[in-house]
Design a protein around this motif. Sequence first.
Motif, PDB file in Angstrom:
ATOM      1  N   THR A  74       0.842  -1.198   0.000  1.00 40.90           N
ATOM      2  CA  THR A  74       0.000   0.000   0.000  1.00 40.90           C
ATOM      3  C   THR A  74       0.874   1.244   0.000  1.00 40.90           C
ATOM      4  OG1 THR A  74      -1.699  -1.157   1.257  1.00 40.90           O
ATOM      5  CG2 THR A  74      -1.813   1.243   1.256  1.00 40.90           C
ATOM      6  N   GLU A  75       0.562   2.180  -0.889  1.00 41.97           N
ATOM      7  CA  GLU A  75       1.317   3.434  -0.950  1.00 41.97           C
ATOM      8  C   GLU A  75       0.435   4.562  -0.447  1.00 41.97           C
ATOM      9  OE1 GLU A  75       3.735   4.378  -4.288  1.00 41.97           O
ATOM     10  OE2 GLU A  75       3.950   2.294  -4.884  1.00 41.97           O
ATOM     11  N   GLN A  76       0.856   5.170   0.642  1.00 40.28           N
ATOM     12  CA  GLN A  76       0.124   6.281   1.238  1.00 40.28           C
ATOM     13  C   GLN A  76       1.042   7.007   2.204  1.00 40.28           C
ATOM     14  OE1 GLN A  76      -2.855   3.934   3.482  1.00 40.28           O
ATOM     15  NE2 GLN A  76      -1.880   4.744   5.341  1.00 40.28           N
ATOM     16  N   GLU A 114      -0.869  19.716  -1.166  1.00 41.11           N
ATOM     17  CA  GLU A 114      -0.333  18.509  -1.791  1.00 41.11           C
ATOM     18  C   GLU A 114       1.159  18.588  -2.088  1.00 41.11           C
ATOM     19  OE1 GLU A 114      -2.514  17.325  -5.214  1.00 41.11           O
ATOM     20  OE2 GLU A 114      -4.374  16.959  -4.107  1.00 41.11           O
ATOM     21  N   SER A 115       1.704  19.785  -2.115  1.00 47.04           N
ATOM     22  CA  SER A 115       3.132  19.929  -2.428  1.00 47.04           C
ATOM     23  C   SER A 115       4.021  19.640  -1.224  1.00 47.04           C
ATOM     24  CB  SER A 115       3.418  21.341  -2.955  1.00 47.04           C
ATOM     25  OG  SER A 115       3.331  22.306  -1.911  1.00 47.04           O
ATOM     26  N   ILE A 116       3.433  19.502  -0.028  1.00 42.87           N
ATOM     27  CA  ILE A 116       4.213  19.231   1.181  1.00 42.87           C
ATOM     28  C   ILE A 116       4.143  17.735   1.484  1.00 42.87           C
ATOM     29  CG2 ILE A 116       4.485  19.710   3.644  1.00 42.87           C
ATOM     30  CD1 ILE A 116       3.198  22.436   3.155  1.00 42.87           C
ATOM     31  N   ASP A 117       5.309  17.089   1.486  1.00 43.23           N
ATOM     32  CA  ASP A 117       5.378  15.645   1.697  1.00 43.23           C
ATOM     33  C   ASP A 117       5.256  15.245   3.158  1.00 43.23           C
ATOM     34  OD1 ASP A 117       5.961  14.824  -1.103  1.00 43.23           O
ATOM     35  OD2 ASP A 117       7.768  16.024  -0.779  1.00 43.23           O
ATOM     36  N   LEU A 118       5.750  16.106   4.063  1.00 39.95           N
ATOM     37  CA  LEU A 118       5.757  15.785   5.489  1.00 39.95           C
ATOM     38  C   LEU A 118       5.458  17.028   6.315  1.00 39.95           C
ATOM     39  CD1 LEU A 118       6.458  13.933   7.959  1.00 39.95           C
ATOM     40  CD2 LEU A 118       8.839  14.656   7.652  1.00 39.95           C
ATOM     41  N   VAL A 119       4.542  16.887   7.278  1.00 39.62           N
ATOM     42  CA  VAL A 119       4.231  17.972   8.204  1.00 39.62           C
ATOM     43  C   VAL A 119       4.528  17.483   9.621  1.00 39.62           C
ATOM     44  CG1 VAL A 119       2.459  19.519   9.120  1.00 39.62           C
ATOM     45  CG2 VAL A 119       2.419  18.866   6.691  1.00 39.62           C
ATOM     46  N   LEU A 120       5.357  18.228  10.339  1.00 42.51           N
ATOM     47  CA  LEU A 120       5.637  17.945  11.750  1.00 42.51           C
ATOM     48  C   LEU A 120       4.835  18.920  12.597  1.00 42.51           C
ATOM     49  CD1 LEU A 120       7.144  16.706  14.180  1.00 42.51           C
ATOM     50  CD2 LEU A 120       9.043  18.279  13.685  1.00 42.51           C
ATOM     51  N   LEU A 121       3.944  18.386  13.433  1.00 43.59           N
ATOM     52  CA  LEU A 121       3.150  19.186  14.361  1.00 43.59           C
ATOM     53  C   LEU A 121       3.703  18.932  15.762  1.00 43.59           C
ATOM     54  CD1 LEU A 121      -0.355  18.386  12.825  1.00 43.59           C
ATOM     55  CD2 LEU A 121       1.097  20.376  12.372  1.00 43.59           C
ATOM     56  N   ASP A 122       4.709  19.710  16.098  1.00 48.09           N
ATOM     57  CA  ASP A 122       5.479  19.486  17.319  1.00 48.09           C
ATOM     58  C   ASP A 122       4.711  19.989  18.534  1.00 48.09           C
ATOM     59  OD1 ASP A 122       7.793  18.729  18.769  1.00 48.09           O
ATOM     60  OD2 ASP A 122       8.529  20.801  18.728  1.00 48.09           O
ATOM     61  N   LEU A 165      -6.570  15.768   9.588  1.00 45.85           N
ATOM     62  CA  LEU A 165      -5.703  14.616   9.341  1.00 45.85           C
ATOM     63  C   LEU A 165      -6.335  13.650   8.344  1.00 45.85           C
ATOM     64  CD1 LEU A 165      -4.549  13.925  13.007  1.00 45.85           C
ATOM     65  CD2 LEU A 165      -3.072  14.685  11.130  1.00 45.85           C
ATOM     66  N   LYS A 166      -7.619  13.396   8.500  1.00 51.99           N
ATOM     67  CA  LYS A 166      -8.314  12.458   7.614  1.00 51.99           C
ATOM     68  C   LYS A 166      -8.430  12.985   6.190  1.00 51.99           C
ATOM     69  CE  LYS A 166     -11.071  10.479  11.370  1.00 51.99           C
ATOM     70  NZ  LYS A 166     -12.422  10.461  12.007  1.00 51.99           N
ATOM     71  N   ASN A 167      -8.522  14.304   6.049  1.00 48.99           N
ATOM     72  CA  ASN A 167      -8.740  14.907   4.731  1.00 48.99           C
ATOM     73  C   ASN A 167      -7.461  15.374   4.047  1.00 48.99           C
ATOM     74  OD1 ASN A 167     -11.510  14.512   4.949  1.00 48.99           O
ATOM     75  ND2 ASN A 167     -11.842  16.502   5.917  1.00 48.99           N
ATOM     76  N   ARG A 168      -6.309  15.131   4.648  1.00 50.12           N
ATOM     77  CA  ARG A 168      -5.050  15.585   4.050  1.00 50.12           C
ATOM     78  C   ARG A 168      -4.767  14.813   2.756  1.00 50.12           C
ATOM     79  NH1 ARG A 168      -3.332  11.407   7.403  1.00 50.12           N
ATOM     80  NH2 ARG A 168      -1.398  10.362   6.743  1.00 50.12           N
ATOM     81  N   PRO A 169      -3.845  15.327   1.918  1.00 52.60           N
ATOM     82  CA  PRO A 169      -3.492  14.613   0.683  1.00 52.60           C
ATOM     83  C   PRO A 169      -3.031  13.188   0.977  1.00 52.60           C
ATOM     84  CG  PRO A 169      -2.592  16.826   0.655  1.00 52.60           C
ATOM     85  CD  PRO A 169      -3.151  16.614   2.030  1.00 52.60           C
ATOM     86  N   LYS A 170      -3.379  12.263   0.096  1.00 52.71           N
ATOM     87  CA  LYS A 170      -3.143  10.841   0.328  1.00 52.71           C
ATOM     88  C   LYS A 170      -1.681  10.508   0.615  1.00 52.71           C
ATOM     89  CE  LYS A 170      -3.487   6.262  -1.690  1.00 52.71           C
ATOM     90  NZ  LYS A 170      -3.713   5.449  -2.891  1.00 52.71           N
ATOM     91  N   MET A 171      -0.753  11.169  -0.071  1.00 53.12           N
ATOM     92  CA  MET A 171       0.660  10.823   0.068  1.00 53.12           C
ATOM     93  C   MET A 171       1.385  11.675   1.103  1.00 53.12           C
ATOM     94  SD  MET A 171       0.892   8.206  -1.727  1.00 53.12           S
ATOM     95  CE  MET A 171       2.651   7.963  -1.463  1.00 53.12           C
ATOM     96  N   GLN A 172       0.682  12.547   1.782  1.00 57.21           N
ATOM     97  CA  GLN A 172       1.327  13.396   2.791  1.00 57.21           C
ATOM     98  C   GLN A 172       1.463  12.647   4.117  1.00 57.21           C
ATOM     99  OE1 GLN A 172      -0.620  16.770   5.050  1.00 57.21           O
ATOM    100  NE2 GLN A 172       0.548  17.954   3.543  1.00 57.21           N
ATOM    101  N   SER A 173       2.652  12.679   4.685  1.00 57.97           N
ATOM    102  CA  SER A 173       2.892  12.088   6.004  1.00 57.97           C
ATOM    103  C   SER A 173       2.843  13.172   7.068  1.00 57.97           C
ATOM    104  CB  SER A 173       4.249  11.377   6.037  1.00 57.97           C
ATOM    105  OG  SER A 173       4.236  10.251   5.184  1.00 57.97           O
TER     106      SER A 173
END
Length: 199
Positions: free
Chosen positions: A29-31, A122-130, A150-158
Motif C-alpha cells: 500500500t502506498e500512502q 499537496e506539495s508538502i510531503d511531510l508535516v511535523l506538528l510538534d 488529518l483524515k482529509n489531508r493529501p493521500k501521500m502526505q505524512s
Amino acid sequence: MTTDKEQKHVERQKKLKASVDERIAAAQTEQGVFQVITGNGKGKSTSGFGTVARCVGHGMSAAVVQFIKGGWECGERNLLQQVGVPFTYMETGFTWETQNRESDTKAAQETWQVAKQYLADESIDLVLLDELTYMVTYDYVELEDVLTALKNRPKMQSVIITGRAAHRELTELADTVSEVRNVKHAFDAGVKAQKGFDY
C-alpha cells in the motif's frame, strides 16, 4: 570446516530473511503515514525533526509547526530554515510562562490555522506538528478539527504529531505510534539544558 554453531546461525538468519522478505512483499500500500510520538521521555521532538531532515535529504518537502517551544532558540529551526523548510510557531512559547488561557488559546488557534493550510497542501510531503498534543489536552485546539484535517489531508502526505499524553483518538487514527519512556533525565539531577543538545 563449518561448525554446528556457525551452521545454526546461518539457518536462523535464513529464516529471518525469509520472514522479512515476506513482510516486505506483503506491504504494498502506498500512502502517507501518520505517526504519533508520545510518552514522558526525552526525544520526541528530536525524533520528529530527524524525520524532517531525512525527508529533506531526499529532496522532498517538509513543513514544521511548533506549538509549545516556539519562543526558544531552536537549533533544528536554525538549520532547516536554511534549506527552505517553513516553520510556524506559537509566539507565546511555553504556556506555563504566560499563565493566560485567553492569549494562549488565541495563539494556538492562529498557529493551528497555518497547520491546517500545510495539511491541505499537496506539495508538502511531510508535516511535523510538534507538541500538538498539549493543545488538544488544554482544549486550545478542538480534537475533532484536528482529526478532520488529518483524515482529509493529501493521500501521500505524512504527518508526525509529538507531545505527551496523546489523546486516544489520535493514537487510534495513527498508522504508527511510538512511546518514549523516561528512565533517567539529566534535568532531574539539576543539569541545566544544554544548547546544541537539548535545544
